[in-house]
Write a protein that holds these residues in place. Sequence first.
Motif, PDB file in Angstrom:
ATOM      1  N   THR A   7       1.023  -1.145   0.062  1.00  0.00           N
ATOM      2  CA  THR A   7       0.114  -0.110   0.005  1.00  0.00           C
ATOM      3  C   THR A   7       0.990   1.305   0.004  1.00  0.00           C
ATOM      4  N   GLY A   8       0.247   2.212  -0.292  1.00  0.00           N
ATOM      5  CA  GLY A   8       1.067   3.734  -0.520  1.00  0.00           C
ATOM      6  C   GLY A   8       2.270   3.303  -1.615  1.00  0.00           C
ATOM      7  N   ALA A   9       2.111   2.506  -2.621  1.00  0.00           N
ATOM      8  CA  ALA A   9       3.081   2.119  -3.181  1.00  0.00           C
ATOM      9  C   ALA A   9       3.399   3.021  -4.495  1.00  0.00           C
ATOM     10  N   ASP A  10       2.698   4.103  -4.636  1.00  0.00           N
ATOM     11  CA  ASP A  10       3.015   5.150  -5.412  1.00  0.00           C
ATOM     12  C   ASP A  10       3.791   6.436  -4.813  1.00  0.00           C
ATOM     13  N   GLY A  11       3.757   6.427  -3.473  1.00  0.00           N
ATOM     14  CA  GLY A  11       4.646   7.358  -2.925  1.00  0.00           C
ATOM     15  C   GLY A  11       6.068   7.373  -2.835  1.00  0.00           C
ATOM     16  N   PHE A  12       6.835   8.245  -2.244  1.00  0.00           N
ATOM     17  CA  PHE A  12       8.117   8.392  -2.319  1.00  0.00           C
ATOM     18  C   PHE A  12       8.954   7.244  -1.823  1.00  0.00           C
ATOM     19  N   VAL A  13       8.675   6.633  -0.612  1.00  0.00           N
ATOM     20  CA  VAL A  13       9.490   5.456  -0.184  1.00  0.00           C
ATOM     21  C   VAL A  13       8.527   4.370  -0.725  1.00  0.00           C
ATOM     22  N   LEU A  31      -1.060  -0.889  -4.476  1.00  0.00           N
ATOM     23  CA  LEU A  31      -2.415  -0.086  -4.144  1.00  0.00           C
ATOM     24  C   LEU A  31      -2.091   1.465  -3.720  1.00  0.00           C
ATOM     25  N   ASP A  32      -2.643   2.302  -4.347  1.00  0.00           N
ATOM     26  CA  ASP A  32      -2.473   3.643  -4.032  1.00  0.00           C
ATOM     27  C   ASP A  32      -3.771   4.454  -4.539  1.00  0.00           C
ATOM     28  N   MET A  33      -3.812   5.619  -4.272  1.00  0.00           N
ATOM     29  CA  MET A  33      -5.182   6.386  -4.207  1.00  0.00           C
ATOM     30  C   MET A  33      -5.209   6.923  -5.919  1.00  0.00           C
ATOM     31  N   LYS A  50      -6.125   1.038  -8.155  1.00  0.00           N
ATOM     32  CA  LYS A  50      -6.621   1.976  -7.163  1.00  0.00           C
ATOM     33  C   LYS A  50      -7.118   1.580  -6.199  1.00  0.00           C
ATOM     34  N   CYS A  51      -6.907   2.201  -4.827  1.00  0.00           N
ATOM     35  CA  CYS A  51      -7.491   1.629  -3.484  1.00  0.00           C
ATOM     36  C   CYS A  51      -7.213   2.867  -2.609  1.00  0.00           C
ATOM     37  N   ASP A  52      -8.341   3.261  -1.859  1.00  0.00           N
ATOM     38  CA  ASP A  52      -8.118   3.785  -0.337  1.00  0.00           C
ATOM     39  C   ASP A  52      -8.225   2.995   0.702  1.00  0.00           C
ATOM     40  N   VAL A  53      -7.307   3.028   1.321  1.00  0.00           N
ATOM     41  CA  VAL A  53      -6.978   1.941   2.465  1.00  0.00           C
ATOM     42  C   VAL A  53      -8.277   2.191   3.553  1.00  0.00           C
ATOM     43  N   SER A  54      -8.853   3.470   3.573  1.00  0.00           N
ATOM     44  CA  SER A  54      -9.943   3.613   4.508  1.00  0.00           C
ATOM     45  C   SER A  54     -11.229   2.861   4.168  1.00  0.00           C
ATOM     46  N   ASP A  55     -11.261   2.296   2.752  1.00  0.00           N
ATOM     47  CA  ASP A  55     -12.319   1.669   2.417  1.00  0.00           C
ATOM     48  C   ASP A  55     -12.061   0.296   2.377  1.00  0.00           C
ATOM     49  N   ILE A  56     -12.265  -0.429   3.396  1.00  0.00           N
ATOM     50  CA  ILE A  56     -11.720  -1.691   3.700  1.00  0.00           C
ATOM     51  C   ILE A  56     -12.788  -2.855   2.721  1.00  0.00           C
ATOM     52  N   ALA A  57     -13.973  -2.449   2.589  1.00  0.00           N
ATOM     53  CA  ALA A  57     -14.778  -3.405   1.944  1.00  0.00           C
ATOM     54  C   ALA A  57     -14.287  -3.238   0.355  1.00  0.00           C
ATOM     55  N   LYS A  58     -13.825  -2.215  -0.243  1.00  0.00           N
ATOM     56  CA  LYS A  58     -13.447  -2.154  -1.441  1.00  0.00           C
ATOM     57  C   LYS A  58     -12.037  -2.960  -1.466  1.00  0.00           C
ATOM     58  N   MET A  59     -11.220  -2.840  -0.530  1.00  0.00           N
ATOM     59  CA  MET A  59      -9.903  -3.474  -0.891  1.00  0.00           C
ATOM     60  C   MET A  59     -10.294  -5.246  -0.712  1.00  0.00           C
TER      61      MET A  59
END
Length: 303
Positions: A7-13, A31-33, A50-59
């Motif tokens: 997750t957060g895969a398209d961020g810096f780190v 996964l990223d937003m 595309k995935c918002d980790v606050s949307d667990i059902a979608k994940m």
Amino acid sequence: MEKVIITGADGFVGSYTVQHFLNEGCEVLALDMGDAPRRLKPEGKLSYKKCDVSDIAKMKEIIPAGIYDTFVHFAWAGSSGEARIDHKLQMQNALNTVECMKVAKELGCSRFVCAGSIMEYEVEAAIHSQGSHPGMGYIYGMGKHIAHCMCKAIAANIGIDLLWPMITNAYGVGEYSPRFVNTTLRKIINGEPLQFTAATQNYDFVYVTDVAQAFYKVAKNGKPFCEYMIGSGNAKPLKEFILEMVGSCGPDSKPLFGDVPFTGTNMPLSTFAIDDIKNDCGYEPEVSFGEGTKMTMDWLHTI
């Protein structure tokens, strides 16, 4: 370890870590937003959703169960800037982290690796000091520490291996947020005053490719329910880092020490030790601070 969710895969780190896992032959679900990745480049073993980790059902809906063995979690809103002091946001980040770990278990992952922070130690030192008045700057670290505590108990309860790498201070090419190295180098480029605290507090910086290497090796070799400090192995007073950076990247600039009050917590050098991650996981930092800041400075000149 063959198939990994990040997750957060398209961020810096996150993006550097994805690339390192791919280089090691892993299949990665990133996964990223964003509708499409900005940093990640198409590769055969990389898929992006595309995935918002606050949307667990979608994940749960978009990730098939029984395929992935490891879940690496970077997604964390407000990791820099003013959002670091938003207590509601940081608390939500902690809750999202716990829910992601529970999803990892449901998907069949055996290991959950979450990005922690050295600020967790600073939080403990500040909070458990009699009469202390911690500043709002600790809120981000508090969120990380809360996530760590809850994940450790829940991981033991649901039966998933938890590993908690703790980043000291990452920097490098591609970093746009206002963290220390990036901000200082930009001030050198723009000819702005370089004002600091007395800078006697202990510090460490680690180049982003070394961070990515560390996450791979912790995910592969780390001992369950252990935390691992990710650093350069060369922690020292911040002033020494500043003088090295200015000397190599802005020799005509003059750092001004003591102009900014220090309101943090000075941690002992032992806090920054990387013995555990070296011995357990085989991590060896490769990029020196001088090399890393030079590469970062060269990149900043191009943007």
